[in-house]
Design a protein around this motif. Structure first.
Motif, short mmCIF file in Angstrom:
data_model
loop_
_atom_site.label_atom_id
_atom_site.label_comp_id
_atom_site.label_asym_id
_atom_site.label_seq_id
_atom_site.Cartn_x
_atom_site.Cartn_y
_atom_site.Cartn_z
N THR A 257 11.87 72.94 37.59
CA THR A 257 12.08 73.20 36.16
C THR A 257 10.74 73.39 35.42
O THR A 257 9.73 72.76 35.78
CB THR A 257 12.87 72.05 35.51
OG1 THR A 257 12.22 70.82 35.82
CG2 THR A 257 14.29 72.00 36.04
N PRO A 258 10.73 74.23 34.38
CA PRO A 258 9.48 74.51 33.66
C PRO A 258 8.83 73.26 33.06
O PRO A 258 7.61 73.11 33.11
CB PRO A 258 9.91 75.48 32.55
CG PRO A 258 11.20 76.06 33.01
CD PRO A 258 11.85 75.03 33.86
N GLY A 259 9.64 72.37 32.50
CA GLY A 259 9.08 71.16 31.89
C GLY A 259 8.33 70.31 32.89
O GLY A 259 7.28 69.73 32.58
N ALA A 260 8.85 70.26 34.11
CA ALA A 260 8.20 69.47 35.17
C ALA A 260 6.86 70.07 35.57
O ALA A 260 5.91 69.35 35.88
CB ALA A 260 9.12 69.36 36.39
N ILE A 261 6.78 71.41 35.53
CA ILE A 261 5.49 72.07 35.85
C ILE A 261 4.45 71.65 34.82
O ILE A 261 3.34 71.21 35.16
CB ILE A 261 5.63 73.62 35.83
CG1 ILE A 261 6.63 74.10 36.86
CG2 ILE A 261 4.26 74.27 36.05
CD1 ILE A 261 6.91 75.61 36.80
N VAL A 262 4.82 71.77 33.55
CA VAL A 262 3.88 71.47 32.47
C VAL A 262 3.46 70.00 32.51
O VAL A 262 2.29 69.67 32.31
CB VAL A 262 4.51 71.84 31.10
CG1 VAL A 262 3.62 71.39 29.95
CG2 VAL A 262 4.77 73.34 31.02
N GLU A 263 4.42 69.13 32.82
CA GLU A 263 4.13 67.69 32.87
C GLU A 263 3.19 67.34 34.02
O GLU A 263 2.29 66.50 33.87
CB GLU A 263 5.46 66.94 33.04
CG GLU A 263 5.39 65.46 32.69
CD GLU A 263 6.70 64.75 33.00
OE1 GLU A 263 7.76 65.25 32.58
OE2 GLU A 263 6.64 63.71 33.68
N ALA A 264 3.35 67.99 35.15
CA ALA A 264 2.62 67.59 36.36
C ALA A 264 1.31 68.34 36.58
O ALA A 264 0.43 67.87 37.29
CB ALA A 264 3.52 67.79 37.59
N ARG A 265 1.17 69.51 35.95
CA ARG A 265 0.02 70.34 36.33
C ARG A 265 -1.31 69.76 35.81
O ARG A 265 -1.35 69.09 34.77
CB ARG A 265 0.21 71.78 35.85
CG ARG A 265 0.15 71.96 34.37
CD ARG A 265 0.39 73.40 33.98
NE ARG A 265 0.42 73.54 32.55
CZ ARG A 265 0.61 74.70 31.92
NH1 ARG A 265 0.82 75.80 32.61
NH2 ARG A 265 0.62 74.75 30.61
N THR A 266 -2.35 70.08 36.56
CA THR A 266 -3.69 69.57 36.24
C THR A 266 -4.56 70.71 35.69
O THR A 266 -5.76 70.57 35.55
CB THR A 266 -4.36 69.01 37.50
OG1 THR A 266 -4.32 70.02 38.52
CG2 THR A 266 -3.63 67.77 38.01
N TRP A 267 -3.95 71.87 35.44
CA TRP A 267 -4.68 73.04 34.97
C TRP A 267 -4.05 73.50 33.64
O TRP A 267 -2.94 73.10 33.29
CB TRP A 267 -4.60 74.18 36.01
CG TRP A 267 -3.19 74.55 36.39
CD1 TRP A 267 -2.43 75.53 35.81
CD2 TRP A 267 -2.36 73.94 37.38
NE1 TRP A 267 -1.18 75.55 36.39
CE2 TRP A 267 -1.12 74.60 37.36
CE3 TRP A 267 -2.55 72.90 38.30
CZ2 TRP A 267 -0.06 74.25 38.22
CZ3 TRP A 267 -1.50 72.56 39.15
CH2 TRP A 267 -0.27 73.23 39.11
N ASP A 268 -4.80 74.34 32.90
CA ASP A 268 -4.30 74.85 31.62
C ASP A 268 -3.52 76.14 31.81
O ASP A 268 -3.65 76.80 32.83
CB ASP A 268 -5.48 75.12 30.68
CG ASP A 268 -6.22 73.84 30.31
OD1 ASP A 268 -5.55 72.79 30.20
OD2 ASP A 268 -7.46 73.89 30.14
N ASP A 269 -2.75 76.50 30.78
CA ASP A 269 -2.07 77.79 30.76
C ASP A 269 -3.10 78.91 30.85
O ASP A 269 -4.22 78.77 30.34
CB ASP A 269 -1.33 77.93 29.41
CG ASP A 269 0.17 78.11 29.58
OD1 ASP A 269 0.66 78.01 30.72
OD2 ASP A 269 0.84 78.35 28.56
N TYR A 270 -2.72 80.01 31.47
CA TYR A 270 -3.57 81.21 31.51
C TYR A 270 -3.97 81.58 30.09
O TYR A 270 -3.11 81.60 29.20
CB TYR A 270 -2.81 82.34 32.18
CG TYR A 270 -3.60 83.59 32.41
CD1 TYR A 270 -4.62 83.64 33.36
CD2 TYR A 270 -3.33 84.75 31.68
CE1 TYR A 270 -5.34 84.80 33.57
CE2 TYR A 270 -4.04 85.92 31.88
CZ TYR A 270 -5.05 85.94 32.83
OH TYR A 270 -5.76 87.09 33.04
N SER A 271 -5.26 81.88 29.88
CA SER A 271 -5.75 81.94 28.50
C SER A 271 -5.88 83.34 27.90
O SER A 271 -6.24 83.46 26.73
CB SER A 271 -7.10 81.21 28.42
OG SER A 271 -8.00 81.77 29.35
N LEU A 272 -5.62 84.40 28.66
CA LEU A 272 -5.77 85.75 28.13
C LEU A 272 -4.43 86.35 27.72
O LEU A 272 -3.43 86.14 28.40
CB LEU A 272 -6.42 86.69 29.16
CG LEU A 272 -7.95 86.70 29.24
CD1 LEU A 272 -8.50 85.35 29.66
CD2 LEU A 272 -8.43 87.77 30.21
#
Ligand code: FE2
Length: 186
Positions: A88-103
Motif C-alpha cells: 500500500t502507498p501509505g506503507a511505502i511513505v511510512e517505511a522509506r528512508t529516501w525523499d520523493d523524487y524532486s523534479l
C-alpha cells in the motif's frame, strides 16, 4: 504497519521461522523501493520535455515494465516465506528512508541526471540487501542478484546520456537529484 514484526507459522524448507521473517523484512524494504521506482519512472515519462523527449519518454516504459515484474517477484517471495507482503502507498511513505523524487517538468538531460542519482541509491541498497541475505537464503540472494543485472543495465542506459567521449560522467560528485540535474545541464 511496515515495521510490525511478523513471525511466520511456516517458511521455506531449511530456514527457521525467525530466518524467514528476517529475509522477508529485508525484502519488504526492497518491495517499497521498487514500487517507488516504478512510480518515479512513470512520473519522468510524463514530465520530460525538450530535445530528446521521445528517446527518454520511450526508453522509460520498458524499465517500468521490468521493475513492476521485479516488484511482483519480491512480493511473492515474501508470501512464499510465510509473511504477508505490504504493497500500500501509505506503507511505502511510512517505511522509506529516501525523499520523493524532486523534479517536475524538466528537460530530458535534467531528468536523466536526477535518474542517475535515483538508480545509484536503489542499486546500492539492493546490493546491500543481496549481501545481507547471502548467508541466510541463497534463493532470495539469487533473486536480488537477478534484479541487479537489469537495474545496473538500466543505470548504464541513463549514464550513457551523461557521459563524455572521454568516459566522464557530467553528474560526477553530485549527492542530490537536484544537484545531479544541475550538473547534467551545465
Ligand atoms: Fe505512456
Amino acid at each position: 504497519m511496515a515495521t510490525r514484526k511478523q513471525l511466520p507459522k511456516y517458511t521455506v524448507p531449511s530456514l527457521t521461522p525467525e530466518e524467514g521473517a528476517q529475509v522477508a523484512q529485508i525484502l519488504q524494504l526492497r518491495l517499497h523501493a521498487l514500487n517507488d521506482l516504478a512510480l518515479t519512472l512513470k512520473h519522468i515519462h510524463w514530465n520530460v520535455v525538450g530535445p530528446h523527449f521521445i528517446a527518454v519518454h520511450e526508453m522509460i516504459d520498458p524499465q517500468v515494465d521490468a521493475v513492476r515484474a521485479m516488484v511482483d517477484v519480491i512480493a511473492e517471495r515474501i508470501a512464499t516465506l510465510g509473511v504477508a507482503p505490504t504493497g500500500t502507498p501509505g506503507a511505502i511513505v511510512e517505511a522509506r528512508t529516501w525523499d520523493d523524487y524532486s523534479l517536475g517538468r524538466e528537460t530530458a538531460i535534467a531528468h536523466l541526471g536526477a535518474l542517475d542519482e535515483v538508480y545509484q541509491g536503489v542499486i546500492t541498497d539492493h546490493r546491500k540487501a543481496a549481501e545481507d541475505v547471502e548467508e541466510l537464503d541463497d534463493v532470495t540472494n539469487d533473486l536480488l542478484i537477478g534484479h541487479l543485472h537489469e537495474l545496473e543495465l538500466f543505470h548504464w542506459f541513463v549514464r550513457a546520456h551523461l557521459e563524455s567521449s572521454g568516459g566522464e560522467l557530467s553528474t560526477a560528485g553530485a549527492t542530490t537529484e537536484r544537484g545531479a540535474a544541475d550538473k547534467a545541464t551545465e
